[in-house]
Design a protein around this motif. Structure first.
Motif, short mmCIF file in Angstrom:
data_model
loop_
_atom_site.label_atom_id
_atom_site.label_comp_id
_atom_site.label_asym_id
_atom_site.label_seq_id
_atom_site.Cartn_x
_atom_site.Cartn_y
_atom_site.Cartn_z
N CYS A 172 -54.56 43.37 29.05
CA CYS A 172 -55.53 44.42 29.38
C CYS A 172 -56.85 43.78 29.79
CB CYS A 172 -55.75 45.34 28.18
SG CYS A 172 -56.98 46.63 28.51
N HIS A 173 -57.11 43.85 31.08
CA HIS A 173 -58.30 43.17 31.60
C HIS A 173 -59.57 43.98 31.33
CE1 HIS A 173 -55.47 40.44 33.25
NE2 HIS A 173 -54.92 41.37 34.02
N CYS A 174 -59.45 45.28 31.26
CA CYS A 174 -60.64 46.10 30.98
C CYS A 174 -61.20 45.79 29.60
CB CYS A 174 -60.30 47.58 31.05
SG CYS A 174 -59.89 48.17 32.69
N SER A 220 -55.32 49.47 27.05
CA SER A 220 -54.98 50.71 27.79
C SER A 220 -55.93 51.86 27.50
CB SER A 220 -53.54 51.17 27.48
OG SER A 220 -52.62 50.14 27.67
N THR A 221 -57.13 51.57 27.05
CA THR A 221 -58.06 52.66 26.74
C THR A 221 -59.14 52.83 27.82
OG1 THR A 221 -59.41 51.19 25.38
CG2 THR A 221 -57.73 52.51 24.24
N ALA A 222 -59.01 52.14 28.92
CA ALA A 222 -59.98 52.34 30.02
C ALA A 222 -59.21 52.82 31.26
CB ALA A 222 -60.75 51.05 30.28
N CYS A 223 -58.93 51.95 32.22
CA CYS A 223 -58.28 52.39 33.47
C CYS A 223 -56.81 52.75 33.27
CB CYS A 223 -58.42 51.32 34.55
SG CYS A 223 -57.32 49.90 34.34
N GLY A 224 -56.16 52.14 32.31
CA GLY A 224 -54.75 52.45 32.04
C GLY A 224 -53.75 51.66 32.86
N THR A 225 -54.23 50.80 33.73
CA THR A 225 -53.33 50.02 34.58
C THR A 225 -52.36 49.16 33.76
OG1 THR A 225 -55.03 49.93 36.26
CG2 THR A 225 -53.29 48.28 36.41
N CYS A 226 -52.78 48.73 32.62
CA CYS A 226 -51.95 47.84 31.81
C CYS A 226 -50.92 48.59 30.96
CB CYS A 226 -52.82 46.99 30.89
SG CYS A 226 -53.79 47.98 29.72
S1 FES Z 1 -56.37 46.95 32.32
FE1 FES Z 1 -56.05 47.86 30.40
S2 FES Z 1 -57.22 49.66 30.43
FE2 FES Z 1 -57.62 48.72 32.33
#
Ligand code: FES
Length: 153
Positions: free
Chosen positions: A91-93, A122-128
């Motif tokens: 999770c990069h965010c 997964s608590t920001a953009c959700g991409t992960c």
């Molecule tokens: S990469 Fe995980 S929330 Fe955005």
């Protein structure tokens, strides 16, 4: 704290050692493992039930903490451990590492929501989130155990 355990009816060359809860040695092969003391008893039970040949041991199925760790340990001792998640950060965010997410899954977080609560992944953009779901699926799948059993038969 260190402990050493020999299996009952042990052949001389097969010894399992737990040192500092993170090393297990079998027949001269050292395997790094985030172990726990309960695994010593589980290994004794497996040895008693299935004998000294690790290839003859069925992989434990199930999604309990112990089942997940024992499955990992048996695969590592067989040389079959091939955990596909080696990225440092999933999770990069939120900057959450693969190791942190995996520890949460092994500790009982078996949904993406539970992983998010425990790790913030997964608590920001959700991409992960799909990657987190794949990690959960990998850890909990019984198909891995079945495939490995067929391979060793
Ligand atoms: S990469 Fe995980 S929330 Fe955005």
């Amino acid at each position: 704290m260190s402990s050493t355990s020999n299996f009952p009816n042990d052949q001389p060359k097969t010894v399992v050692e737990l040192e500092g809860r993170d090393r297990i040695e079998v027949e001269g092969t050292t395997v790094k493992f985030r172990g726990c003391s309960e695994l010593t008893n589980l290994m004794k039970t497996m040895r008693k039930s299935f004998g000294p040949d690790l290839k003859a041991w069925p992989l434990p199925s199930g999604d309990s903490h112990s089942a997940i760790l024992l499955r990992e340990m048996v695969q590592k001792l067989r040389g079959d451990w091939n955990y596909p998640y080696k990225e440092v950060e999933v999770c990069h965010c939120r900057g959450v590492s693969c190791k942190t997410i995996d520890e949460a899954i092994v500790g009982g977080a078996h949904t993406t929501a539970a992983v998010s609560r425990q790790t913030t992944a997964s608590t920001a953009c959700g991409t992960c989130r799909p990657e987190v779901q794949r990690m959960i699926d990998y850890r909990l799948q019984d198909e891995t155990a079945k495939a490995s059993l067929k391979k060793s038969a």
